[in-house]
Each structure stands twice: as C-alpha cells, then as structure tokens.
Design a protein around this motif. Structure first.
Motif, PDB file in Angstrom:
ATOM      1  N   PRO A 164       0.789  -1.218   0.000  1.00 17.95           N
ATOM      2  CA  PRO A 164       0.000   0.000   0.000  1.00 17.95           C
ATOM      3  C   PRO A 164       0.824   1.272   0.000  1.00 17.95           C
ATOM      4  O   PRO A 164       0.323   2.330  -0.292  1.00 17.95           O
ATOM      5  CB  PRO A 164      -0.816  -0.102   1.294  1.00 17.95           C
ATOM      6  N   HIS A 198     -10.094   3.684  -8.206  1.00 16.78           N
ATOM      7  CA  HIS A 198     -10.011   4.686  -7.145  1.00 16.78           C
ATOM      8  C   HIS A 198      -9.477   3.982  -5.904  1.00 16.78           C
ATOM      9  O   HIS A 198     -10.201   3.250  -5.228  1.00 16.78           O
ATOM     10  CB  HIS A 198     -11.373   5.349  -6.925  1.00 16.78           C
ATOM     11  N   LEU A 199      -8.187   4.174  -5.649  1.00 15.11           N
ATOM     12  CA  LEU A 199      -7.463   3.429  -4.626  1.00 15.11           C
ATOM     13  C   LEU A 199      -6.731   4.377  -3.685  1.00 15.11           C
ATOM     14  O   LEU A 199      -6.571   5.567  -3.974  1.00 15.11           O
ATOM     15  CB  LEU A 199      -6.459   2.480  -5.298  1.00 15.11           C
ATOM     16  N   SER A 200      -6.239   3.823  -2.590  1.00 12.23           N
ATOM     17  CA  SER A 200      -5.490   4.645  -1.638  1.00 12.23           C
ATOM     18  C   SER A 200      -4.097   4.943  -2.193  1.00 12.23           C
ATOM     19  O   SER A 200      -3.569   4.213  -3.035  1.00 12.23           O
ATOM     20  CB  SER A 200      -5.384   3.950  -0.286  1.00 12.23           C
ATOM     21  N   THR A 201      -3.521   6.022  -1.708  1.00 17.46           N
ATOM     22  CA  THR A 201      -2.204   6.459  -2.167  1.00 17.46           C
ATOM     23  C   THR A 201      -1.267   6.591  -0.972  1.00 17.46           C
ATOM     24  O   THR A 201      -1.678   6.481   0.176  1.00 17.46           O
ATOM     25  CB  THR A 201      -2.313   7.815  -2.884  1.00 17.46           C
ATOM     26  N   ARG A 226       0.121  11.959  -1.753  1.00 13.56           N
ATOM     27  CA  ARG A 226      -0.897  12.930  -1.318  1.00 13.56           C
ATOM     28  C   ARG A 226      -0.274  14.308  -1.114  1.00 13.56           C
ATOM     29  O   ARG A 226      -0.856  15.318  -1.487  1.00 13.56           O
ATOM     30  CB  ARG A 226      -1.574  12.446  -0.022  1.00 13.56           C
ATOM     31  N   ARG A 250      -8.471  11.448   3.253  1.00 11.25           N
ATOM     32  CA  ARG A 250      -9.591  10.576   2.919  1.00 11.25           C
ATOM     33  C   ARG A 250     -10.020  10.675   1.451  1.00 11.25           C
ATOM     34  O   ARG A 250     -11.165  10.391   1.116  1.00 11.25           O
ATOM     35  CB  ARG A 250     -10.768  10.875   3.842  1.00 11.25           C
ATOM     36  N   THR A 251      -9.130  11.067   0.605  1.00 10.86           N
ATOM     37  CA  THR A 251      -9.458  11.136  -0.822  1.00 10.86           C
ATOM     38  C   THR A 251      -9.063   9.825  -1.501  1.00 10.86           C
ATOM     39  O   THR A 251      -8.139   9.141  -1.071  1.00 10.86           O
ATOM     40  CB  THR A 251      -8.733  12.303  -1.510  1.00 10.86           C
ATOM     41  N   TRP A 252      -9.771   9.512  -2.553  1.00 11.74           N
ATOM     42  CA  TRP A 252      -9.518   8.289  -3.312  1.00 11.74           C
ATOM     43  C   TRP A 252      -9.323   8.646  -4.785  1.00 11.74           C
ATOM     44  O   TRP A 252     -10.237   8.514  -5.594  1.00 11.74           O
ATOM     45  CB  TRP A 252     -10.681   7.312  -3.141  1.00 11.74           C
ATOM     46  N   PRO A 253      -8.141   9.115  -5.142  1.00 15.73           N
ATOM     47  CA  PRO A 253      -7.899   9.473  -6.545  1.00 15.73           C
ATOM     48  C   PRO A 253      -7.848   8.224  -7.422  1.00 15.73           C
ATOM     49  O   PRO A 253      -7.807   7.103  -6.922  1.00 15.73           O
ATOM     50  CB  PRO A 253      -6.542  10.169  -6.496  1.00 15.73           C
ATOM     51  N   VAL A 256      -1.095   8.727 -10.429  1.00 16.95           N
ATOM     52  CA  VAL A 256      -2.146   9.113  -9.496  1.00 16.95           C
ATOM     53  C   VAL A 256      -2.830  10.361 -10.061  1.00 16.95           C
ATOM     54  O   VAL A 256      -2.168  11.374 -10.306  1.00 16.95           O
ATOM     55  CB  VAL A 256      -1.576   9.403  -8.091  1.00 16.95           C
ATOM     56  N   THR A 289      -9.404  13.283  -8.462  1.00 14.08           N
ATOM     57  CA  THR A 289     -10.753  13.306  -9.040  1.00 14.08           C
ATOM     58  C   THR A 289     -11.028  14.633  -9.741  1.00 14.08           C
ATOM     59  O   THR A 289     -11.636  14.657 -10.817  1.00 14.08           O
ATOM     60  CB  THR A 289     -11.802  13.053  -7.940  1.00 14.08           C
TER      61      THR A 289
END
Length: 193
Positions: free
Chosen positions: A8, A64-67, A72, A80-83, A103, A106
């Motif tokens: 991750p 749309h996954l965690s970074t 970030r 808490r964004t999911w780009p 990445v 949105t």
C-alpha cells in the motif's frame, strides 16, 4: 495479476534530486543514469526506440485506490481522498523494463480528462506528450528497494526511479516511473561488473 501483490505504500529511501528546487544536486545521480532519469521527453517513445518497436503496456491494476503520504503531499490531497490510480509495466521484448504508477485526483478527471481512466493498455505517454494542454513539472529522482514497489519485483534489489507532476488543463496528475533491472539504463553498470 491481483492487487494483493502490491504494497500500500511506496517509501523512497532517499530523494537524490529534487528538480526545480535544486535541494540535492544532479551530480549525485550516477552519470550513466542521468540521460534516462533526467530526460524530460516521452519515456514511451524512448522505450519504443530502444526496443526496436517491441513495446507494450501491461495493465496491472487501476481504480479509485489509496495512495501514499508522499503522493498525497505532492498532489495536495486530503487523507480521505480516493484518486484514480493506475499501475502498469512497460514491457520491451516481453520483459518488464519499467514499473509506472500514475495518481490522478478526481478534480483532474473532469471533462475530456476522464478519458485517462479508460486507457487500458494504451501508454499514458502517448496522451501526455501529444496533448496541447499538457505541461510537465520538474523531475525528482529516487533510489529505493524494489520490495517497496511490489512483492513481484522484490528480487530486483535497489532500483532508480523518477517522479514528476504533469498538468492537464492546469490540473495535476503525478507520474512515477521505476526502472527495473531489465531496462538498458543499467547496462553500463552490468558490463563493468
């Protein structure tokens, strides 16, 4: 390939060159790698030339996954964004030469930029370097342990990578490219050894 193979978080061991800001000078990058790592032109086109056209993109995962925290920060994204994230290998002669991770916030995907979510096996470079409303920010260079990219690449040891922000209609996306051991960038060092 399933997403469980990928860790991750990518943690860069050391920032060796921060383009634009000049915090770390480029002479810390081995001379034989500078031409590859600091080249502002299309990596896709370079790989096509180097491989005599034996090039293809292998899509590993997207959505749309965690970074990572570093990603970030680079994009000024909230926790808490999911780009939209896309991971591919750039393969030449059916060997993986580059692992690439993109990445895209949105907010960047509004309007015609939504097409970036539907590239499939089309190279991102073919879009970015042929679009009239794209500009590239400075290149940063990293050295990291391949196990931090993926368990798939863990056996490759220390790798070199680069990262830069691109701006499509003045909205950012972050492109990271990690040069795998099969890439001819390392060829000079292999001949010395």
């Amino acid at each position: 390939m399933t997403s469980q193979h990928f860790l991750p978080a990518i943690l860069h061991d050391q920032t060796l060159y921060q383009g634009g800001g000049g915090r770390v000078p480029p002479y810390q990058i081995p001379r034989s790698y500078r031409d590859w790592l600091l080249d502002p032109d299309s990596l896709t086109q370079r790989l096509i030339r180097e491989s005599g056209g034996e090039f293809r993109v292998e899509l590993l995962r997207q959505g749309h996954l965690s970074t990572t925290a570093q990603e970030r920060d680079a994009l000024a994204l909230g926790l808490r964004t999911w780009p939209f994230l896309r991971e591919v290998t750039l393969r030449c002669h059916d060997q993986p030469w580059v692992f690439a991770r993109t990445v895209i916030p949105t907010a960047t995907l509004m309007g015609p930029a939504r097409a970036l979510t539907r590239l499939g096996t089309k190279p991102l470079g073919a879009v970015l370097f042929n679009h009239p409303h794209v500009r590239r920010g400075p290149i940063s260079v990293y050295r990291l342990n391949a196990s931090r990219l993926s368990t798939v690449f863990a056996h490759q040891g220390l790798l070199w990578g680069r990262q830069s922000l691109f701006y499509l209609y003045d909205k950012p996306l972050l492109v990271s490219e990690y040069f795998l051991q099969r890439c001819p960038m390392y060829l000079l060092d292999q001949r010395k050894g």
